[in-house]
Design a protein around this motif. Structure first.
Motif, PDB file in Angstrom:
ATOM      1  N   LEU A 101      23.389  14.803   0.564  1.00  0.00           N
ATOM      2  CA  LEU A 101      24.342  15.621  -0.175  1.00  0.00           C
ATOM      3  C   LEU A 101      25.736  15.095   0.143  1.00  0.00           C
ATOM      4  N   VAL A 102      26.500  14.801  -0.901  1.00  0.00           N
ATOM      5  CA  VAL A 102      27.841  14.242  -0.740  1.00  0.00           C
ATOM      6  C   VAL A 102      28.821  15.119  -1.514  1.00  0.00           C
ATOM      7  N   LEU A 103      30.005  15.292  -0.959  1.00  0.00           N
ATOM      8  CA  LEU A 103      31.056  16.030  -1.646  1.00  0.00           C
ATOM      9  C   LEU A 103      32.412  15.543  -1.181  1.00  0.00           C
ATOM     10  N   SER A 104      33.414  15.899  -1.938  1.00  0.00           N
ATOM     11  CA  SER A 104      34.793  15.574  -1.584  1.00  0.00           C
ATOM     12  C   SER A 104      35.541  16.877  -1.379  1.00  0.00           C
ATOM     13  N   VAL A 105      36.316  16.923  -0.302  1.00  0.00           N
ATOM     14  CA  VAL A 105      37.184  18.077  -0.068  1.00  0.00           C
ATOM     15  C   VAL A 105      38.621  17.599  -0.058  1.00  0.00           C
ATOM     16  N   GLU A 106      39.498  18.463  -0.508  1.00  0.00           N
ATOM     17  CA  GLU A 106      40.908  18.129  -0.473  1.00  0.00           C
ATOM     18  C   GLU A 106      41.293  17.812   0.970  1.00  0.00           C
ATOM     19  N   TYR A 107      42.043  16.743   1.144  1.00  0.00           N
ATOM     20  CA  TYR A 107      42.465  16.345   2.487  1.00  0.00           C
ATOM     21  C   TYR A 107      43.177  17.535   3.136  1.00  0.00           C
ATOM     22  N   PRO A 108      42.757  17.927   4.351  1.00  0.00           N
ATOM     23  CA  PRO A 108      43.313  19.135   4.954  1.00  0.00           C
ATOM     24  C   PRO A 108      44.793  18.981   5.334  1.00  0.00           C
ATOM     25  N   LEU A 125      27.574  19.044   7.443  1.00  0.00           N
ATOM     26  CA  LEU A 125      28.072  17.829   6.800  1.00  0.00           C
ATOM     27  C   LEU A 125      28.940  17.047   7.777  1.00  0.00           C
ATOM     28  N   TYR A 126      29.039  15.765   7.548  1.00  0.00           N
ATOM     29  CA  TYR A 126      29.772  14.863   8.431  1.00  0.00           C
ATOM     30  C   TYR A 126      30.922  14.208   7.673  1.00  0.00           C
ATOM     31  N   ASP A 127      32.002  13.985   8.387  1.00  0.00           N
ATOM     32  CA  ASP A 127      33.132  13.240   7.826  1.00  0.00           C
ATOM     33  C   ASP A 127      32.728  11.774   7.784  1.00  0.00           C
ATOM     34  N   THR A 128      32.754  11.169   6.604  1.00  0.00           N
ATOM     35  CA  THR A 128      32.363   9.762   6.463  1.00  0.00           C
ATOM     36  C   THR A 128      33.501   8.813   6.814  1.00  0.00           C
ATOM     37  N   GLY A 129      34.711   9.350   6.992  1.00  0.00           N
ATOM     38  CA  GLY A 129      35.866   8.512   7.256  1.00  0.00           C
ATOM     39  C   GLY A 129      36.470   7.906   5.998  1.00  0.00           C
ATOM     40  N   PHE A 130      35.903   8.232   4.838  1.00  0.00           N
ATOM     41  CA  PHE A 130      36.380   7.674   3.571  1.00  0.00           C
ATOM     42  C   PHE A 130      37.338   8.669   2.931  1.00  0.00           C
ATOM     43  N   PHE A 132      40.275   9.148  -0.347  1.00  0.00           N
ATOM     44  CA  PHE A 132      40.710   8.569  -1.611  1.00  0.00           C
ATOM     45  C   PHE A 132      41.629   9.532  -2.360  1.00  0.00           C
ATOM     46  N   GLU A 133      42.325   8.988  -3.339  1.00  0.00           N
ATOM     47  CA  GLU A 133      43.228   9.767  -4.179  1.00  0.00           C
ATOM     48  C   GLU A 133      42.676   9.789  -5.597  1.00  0.00           C
ATOM     49  N   ASP A 134      42.722  10.969  -6.210  1.00  0.00           N
ATOM     50  CA  ASP A 134      42.317  11.107  -7.603  1.00  0.00           C
ATOM     51  C   ASP A 134      43.274  12.090  -8.259  1.00  0.00           C
ATOM     52  N   THR A 135      43.971  11.635  -9.248  1.00  0.00           N
ATOM     53  CA  THR A 135      44.900  12.445 -10.023  1.00  0.00           C
ATOM     54  C   THR A 135      45.890  13.173  -9.105  1.00  0.00           C
ATOM     55  N   ALA A 136      46.496  12.408  -8.202  1.00  0.00           N
ATOM     56  CA  ALA A 136      47.548  12.875  -7.290  1.00  0.00           C
ATOM     57  C   ALA A 136      47.065  13.862  -6.227  1.00  0.00           C
ATOM     58  N   VAL A 137      45.758  13.950  -6.000  1.00  0.00           N
ATOM     59  CA  VAL A 137      45.210  14.790  -4.939  1.00  0.00           C
ATOM     60  C   VAL A 137      44.457  13.877  -3.981  1.00  0.00           C
ATOM     61  N   MET A 138      44.715  14.028  -2.672  1.00  0.00           N
ATOM     62  CA  MET A 138      43.997  13.258  -1.651  1.00  0.00           C
ATOM     63  C   MET A 138      42.735  14.012  -1.234  1.00  0.00           C
ATOM     64  N   TYR A 139      41.636  13.267  -1.143  1.00  0.00           N
ATOM     65  CA  TYR A 139      40.354  13.837  -0.757  1.00  0.00           C
ATOM     66  C   TYR A 139      39.765  13.059   0.406  1.00  0.00           C
ATOM     67  N   LYS A 140      38.850  13.713   1.110  1.00  0.00           N
ATOM     68  CA  LYS A 140      38.012  13.020   2.081  1.00  0.00           C
ATOM     69  C   LYS A 140      36.561  13.322   1.718  1.00  0.00           C
ATOM     70  N   VAL A 141      35.697  12.368   2.026  1.00  0.00           N
ATOM     71  CA  VAL A 141      34.288  12.471   1.629  1.00  0.00           C
ATOM     72  C   VAL A 141      33.455  12.936   2.820  1.00  0.00           C
ATOM     73  N   LEU A 142      32.636  13.945   2.572  1.00  0.00           N
ATOM     74  CA  LEU A 142      31.693  14.463   3.558  1.00  0.00           C
ATOM     75  C   LEU A 142      30.283  14.228   3.039  1.00  0.00           C
ATOM     76  N   ALA A 143      29.333  14.082   3.963  1.00  0.00           N
ATOM     77  CA  ALA A 143      27.942  13.832   3.576  1.00  0.00           C
ATOM     78  C   ALA A 143      26.994  14.475   4.568  1.00  0.00           C
ATOM     79  N   SER A 144      25.783  14.773   4.105  1.00  0.00           N
ATOM     80  CA  SER A 144      24.774  15.366   4.988  1.00  0.00           C
ATOM     81  C   SER A 144      24.042  14.316   5.809  1.00  0.00           C
TER      82      SER A 144
END
Length: 183
Positions: A101-108, A125-130, A132-144
Motif C-alpha cells: 500500500l502506497v500513499l502520499s502525504v503533504e510534507y509535514p 506505514l513507513y517513510d520511503t524517503g521519497f 516530490f512536488e505536484d502542483t505547488a504542494v510538497m509530498y512525501k511517500v509512505l508505503a506498507s
C-alpha cells in the motif's frame, strides 16, 4: 459479523461520500468529484464508502497499479466519526489486502500535516524517503512494505491508471502534474 466494511459507492451512498470528500481535502489536493466517479468505472479503481453499523462514516479512493502496488489516493473519515479508530481499522484492512500500500502525504509543516503523517506511521506505514512536488504542494511517500523505494513511474502511474477514458484523462492532466515528478 463485521462492524466495519467498505464497498463501491452506489447512488444511495454517493451524496454522503461526496460530502465527506469535499469537506476533508483542500482544493489543491482534490479532483472534481465527478472525475472520481468516472474513474470508478474502471476495474482497477475503487471509490468506496466506509460503513460502520450500516452508516457511511468515511470514503476511500484506491488505484491498483503495476508491481502489486495499491495506491491510496484518498482516505477520509466523516468529522462526526473521527477519533473512534475507524481510520486505523480501514487502513489495516487495506494493508492486509495489498502487497504494498502506497500513499502520499503533504510534507509535514504544521500541526495538522504532522498529525496526518503520524497517523499513517503509527498504523504500519513507513517513510520511503521519497519527496516530490505536484502542483505547488510538497509530498512525501509512505508505503506498507518497509524496503520499498518508489520510482517516478510508480508515482506517475497513480494518474495514468486512474482511467481508460480519454476525456477523463484530459481533465486529470489539466488538474495535476501527470508528466514529471520533481523531487
Amino acid at each position: 459479523m463485521r462492524i466495519l466494511d467498505y464497498d463501491h459507492v452506489n447512488n444511495g451512498h454517493k451524496h454522503m461520500v461526496k460530502e465527506i470528500y469535499e469537506n476533508s481535502f483542500p482544493e489543491s489536493e482534490k479532483f472534481d468529484f465527478d472525475i472520481l466517479e468516472k474513474c470508478n468505472e474502471d476495474s482497477n479503481v475503487h471509490l468506496s464508502c466506509i460503513i460502520k453499523n450500516g452508516i457511511v462514516v468515511g470514503m476511500s479512493f484506491t488505484i491498483l497499479l503495476p508491481n502489486d502496488i495499491t495506491y491510496l489516493m484518498y482516505l477520509a473519515i466523516d468529522v462526526n466519526y473521527r477519533n473512534m479508530h475507524i481510520g486505523s481499522e480501514i487502513l489495516q484492512i487495506f494493508i492486509e489486502a495489498s502487497n504494498n500500500l502506497v500513499l502520499s502525504v503533504e510534507y509535514p509543516t504544521d500541526v495538522i500535516t504532522r498529525r496526518r503523517e503520524n497517523f499513517y506511521i503509527r498504523n504500519g506505514l513507513y517513510d520511503t524517503g521519497f519527496h516530490f512536488e505536484d502542483t505547488a504542494v510538497m509530498y512525501k511517500v509512505l508505503a506498507s512494505y518497509k524496503g520499498y523505494t518508489p520510482t517516478s513511474d510508480d508515482l506517475l502511474n497513480r494518474y495514468r491508471y486512474m482511467t481508460s477514458d480519454k476525456k477523463v484523462w484530459d481533465r486529470i492532466k489539466r488538474s495535476f502534474n501527470t508528466e514529471d515528478i520533481f523531487h
